[in-house]
Design an enzyme around this catalytic site. Sequence first.
Site, PDB file in Angstrom:
ATOM      1  N   ASP A 353     -20.696 -17.011  -3.434  1.00 51.07           N
ATOM      2  CA  ASP A 353     -20.812 -16.845  -1.985  1.00 51.07           C
ATOM      3  C   ASP A 353     -22.186 -17.298  -1.501  1.00 51.07           C
ATOM      4  OD1 ASP A 353     -21.825 -14.706  -3.512  1.00 51.07           O
ATOM      5  OD2 ASP A 353     -21.877 -13.384  -1.787  1.00 51.07           O
ATOM      6  N   ARG A 357     -29.310 -13.577  -2.644  1.00 54.75           N
ATOM      7  CA  ARG A 357     -29.406 -12.115  -2.603  1.00 54.75           C
ATOM      8  C   ARG A 357     -28.764 -11.481  -3.839  1.00 54.75           C
ATOM      9  NH1 ARG A 357     -25.529 -12.022   2.574  1.00 54.75           N
ATOM     10  NH2 ARG A 357     -23.489 -11.745   1.585  1.00 54.75           N
ATOM     11  N   ASP A 358     -28.703 -10.176  -3.832  1.00 56.25           N
ATOM     12  CA  ASP A 358     -28.188  -9.413  -4.979  1.00 56.25           C
ATOM     13  C   ASP A 358     -26.658  -9.397  -4.973  1.00 56.25           C
ATOM     14  OD1 ASP A 358     -28.173  -8.000  -2.620  1.00 56.25           O
ATOM     15  OD2 ASP A 358     -28.676  -6.074  -3.531  1.00 56.25           O
ATOM     16  N   GLU A 359     -26.061 -10.590  -5.006  1.00 58.40           N
ATOM     17  CA  GLU A 359     -24.606 -10.714  -4.978  1.00 58.40           C
ATOM     18  C   GLU A 359     -24.201 -11.890  -5.865  1.00 58.40           C
ATOM     19  OE1 GLU A 359     -21.061 -10.352  -1.645  1.00 58.40           O
ATOM     20  OE2 GLU A 359     -23.148 -10.531  -1.008  1.00 58.40           O
ATOM     21  N   ASP A 366     -14.234 -17.327   0.142  1.00 61.78           N
ATOM     22  CA  ASP A 366     -15.171 -18.435   0.352  1.00 61.78           C
ATOM     23  C   ASP A 366     -14.693 -19.681  -0.380  1.00 61.78           C
ATOM     24  OD1 ASP A 366     -16.343 -15.777   0.443  1.00 61.78           O
ATOM     25  OD2 ASP A 366     -18.259 -16.734   0.831  1.00 61.78           O
ATOM     26  N   TRP A 419      -8.184 -13.738   0.523  1.00 65.07           N
ATOM     27  CA  TRP A 419      -9.029 -14.008  -0.636  1.00 65.07           C
ATOM     28  C   TRP A 419      -8.160 -14.313  -1.863  1.00 65.07           C
ATOM     29  CZ3 TRP A 419     -11.089 -12.820   3.688  1.00 65.07           C
ATOM     30  CH2 TRP A 419     -12.451 -12.871   3.883  1.00 65.07           C
ATOM     31  N   GLU A 634     -24.158 -17.942   6.776  1.00 66.62           N
ATOM     32  CA  GLU A 634     -23.067 -16.992   6.608  1.00 66.62           C
ATOM     33  C   GLU A 634     -22.509 -16.547   7.958  1.00 66.62           C
ATOM     34  OE1 GLU A 634     -22.337 -12.871   4.070  1.00 66.62           O
ATOM     35  OE2 GLU A 634     -24.354 -13.378   4.751  1.00 66.62           O
ATOM     36  N   HIS A 649     -24.552 -20.300   2.765  1.00 66.44           N
ATOM     37  CA  HIS A 649     -23.158 -19.955   2.490  1.00 66.44           C
ATOM     38  C   HIS A 649     -22.308 -21.202   2.755  1.00 66.44           C
ATOM     39  CE1 HIS A 649     -23.103 -15.664   1.714  1.00 66.44           C
ATOM     40  NE2 HIS A 649     -21.800 -15.601   1.927  1.00 66.44           N
TER      41      HIS A 649
END
Length: 784
Positions: A353, A357-359, A366, A419, A634, A649
């Site tokens: 995605d 960041r912390d992802e 996506d 998704w 995003e 994104h």
Amino acid sequence: MPVEEFDWKAKWITKKDPKTFESNGDWMVKKFVQSYAMYFRKTFEIKGNISKAKIHISGIGYYELRINGARVGDKVLDPAQTDYSKIALYSTYDITDLLRSQNAIGVIVGNGRHIKAYRYDFPKLIVQVEIEYKNGKKETIISDENWKTSHGPLTENGIYYGEKYDARLEMKGWDEFDFDDSKWEMAIVTDGPKLSPEIMPPIRVVKTLKPVKMYSPKDGIYVYDFGQNFTGWVRLHASGPKGTEIKLRYAEVVNSDGTLNFSTIRNAEATDIYILKGEDTESYEPRFTYHGFRYAQIEGFPGVPTLENIEGRVVHTDVESTGDFYCSNELINQIHKNTLWAQLSNLMSVPTDCPQRDERLGWMGDAQLSAEEAIYNFDMHEFYKKWLKDIQLSQRSDGSIPDVAPAYNASFYPADPAWGTAYITIAWYLYWYYNDRSVLEEHYESMKKYVEFLKVNSENNISKLGKYGDWCPPGSVFPKRTPVELTSTFYYYNDVYLLSKIADVLKKSDDVDVYSQLAEEIKLAFNKRFLTPNGYDVIRMSPIDSGTGQTSNVLPLFYDMVPQDRKTDIVQKLLNLIMNDQDCHLDTGIVGTKYIFDVLSENGYADIAYRIITQESYPGFGYMIKEGATTLWERWEKLMGGGMNSHNHVMFGSVDAWFYKYLAGLSPIVAGWKRFRVKPYVVGDLKYVSSSVRTVKGNIEVAWERTNNVFKLKISVPAGCEAEVHLPILWEKYSVSENGKEILKDGKQIRKEKEVIFVGQEGDRVVFDVNSGNYEFTIVQNEE
């Protein structure tokens, strides 16, 4: 040939038994286990003349392989991430030319997603060397309890944390035969996942960027601007006293005072630390982390750095570029460029995605929305094949799949249908664009099982699943004017419809009948539930819901779900929502944006699609660029605070496929491009478009240009292909020539050509069939 599972003699090894820490809840212990890297080594001697030698290796989370003091290969962040409880991927290298009479294998293993996803486990390694001698003898060297292991200068690492490297702790020659490893520990044999060969393109450092400027917002702090948001890290060059600690921090945006704004990275520390050993000029770049950034900050540098002290290292899965697009509108070109950067930034062995960041997870929404764009631009065949396997392995016994693959958390189940559709949609794309029937065969039963799960979780053919829907419309994260139930049911229809087509390809006639009928039933239920005299109206769920939305009307138009007697007024309803309610701007989230431009174009309003895309005011792609975006955001808003505000994104990147399909006019008619359509849309202020797509059948090229009274179209059709050419009729009186020979005048054929067959007129176009070869069509306005 890859080593199959039954051929593995090697054992997984690690440094300490992870069970030591299972009962210890201390956070600092857990952080320690997550952070450190392991160094492994093994020496061996060659017993004759070698004809061939290969090494098969997997180190999870990530590894770096070295033999006799030299690094092997150019892969980074290897192996590709998987669900390590089920499978890990291995790589094979030819090491024939690297071996001597006495040899040492050295491997550094870091954490990666392996540690984050599962218990606080140590990194682990498996290695198998296969040597063939010229006399016909063979020898196998394996990882086992006879290997040595130690800590080293890489004292901390993690994909969110960054790295800490203490050069004072370097062990000179640790990866060479004569190194004294008497103080190293013996490795411990441990359990590990099954192994499969890594066939997708690896992650590599693909480019090096120079910073465009450097400035100092505060004493001792220096900020470098690379002029481009990207994924990777920086390579540092520095010299200074031993023990000097240099800190590198990363961010996408800066505050008004020029300092780094860390809001968009959330809880990711995104920090690399290098401690000097005090020898001349030292160079450092990370091994087992990556960052999403445009700006890099140096703290603790000995002296004042210059632009030459750091370089940006661009890192992503090294997919081959297969598409090219350029046109006369520079805003369109910049949107295309931003999409490419966003797409590549988020190809990190899974379609992520975001990179900062912390992802950084394989979010399926996506991925499915941007997949067609990715396929036009890059060779995505092996990448998506690997990821479809990740999805298949994530499927539960009830048929459900997660929002994210690999699924590292139970909370991702079951997927929102918008998704989960990635499974069937991308499998279909691999067939449609690459003519890969085997993918459909391999995944058919799993996809069918997923569709049956959707069926069980519907009521009167209306989906009862859904969490996100038309995610991130202007001014919101959650959908405002499109019920989640509507998007979920649309994707239920999408998946059933595609499954019926897949069943047809695979000649499963019974399933064709079953799922074709189910698709019709879903369509009827969809219209009964959502179609009103006012269009596809919103079911008001909260105070922010107000009226019908663009997405609600776009989705049923895309699949021709609208009853024929209502189609005209639904199209007009959509135009009214765009032109009158939003002043020719989007009011769509990621789902609606995927389909709206195609729907407008197919219903005769490509000029409106073009106007929307080229808007420079909010919300729009031009607004992002005007506000300094070098990738896609995003959100439609420029957000600099905390929360969901990634500046890199790709989920809105679906627009880029429209450039290829409509501005260049390229789309397959038959799977694998054996027969394709060239139907360019001459809209707005466009004066020319040039595009090429390297397909499985060869390179297709299209270029058109227009002046006041002349339109020219050049196309190149690969061997073994046919093309259906749709030329726009721009004037009432006109002549059509091909390669200088007049073949049509005012819609009437005046000359027959063997290779250019006039099919007829369709609306405002004349249509020709052509075989392989190069063609140049010219339309000239005739005098009245």
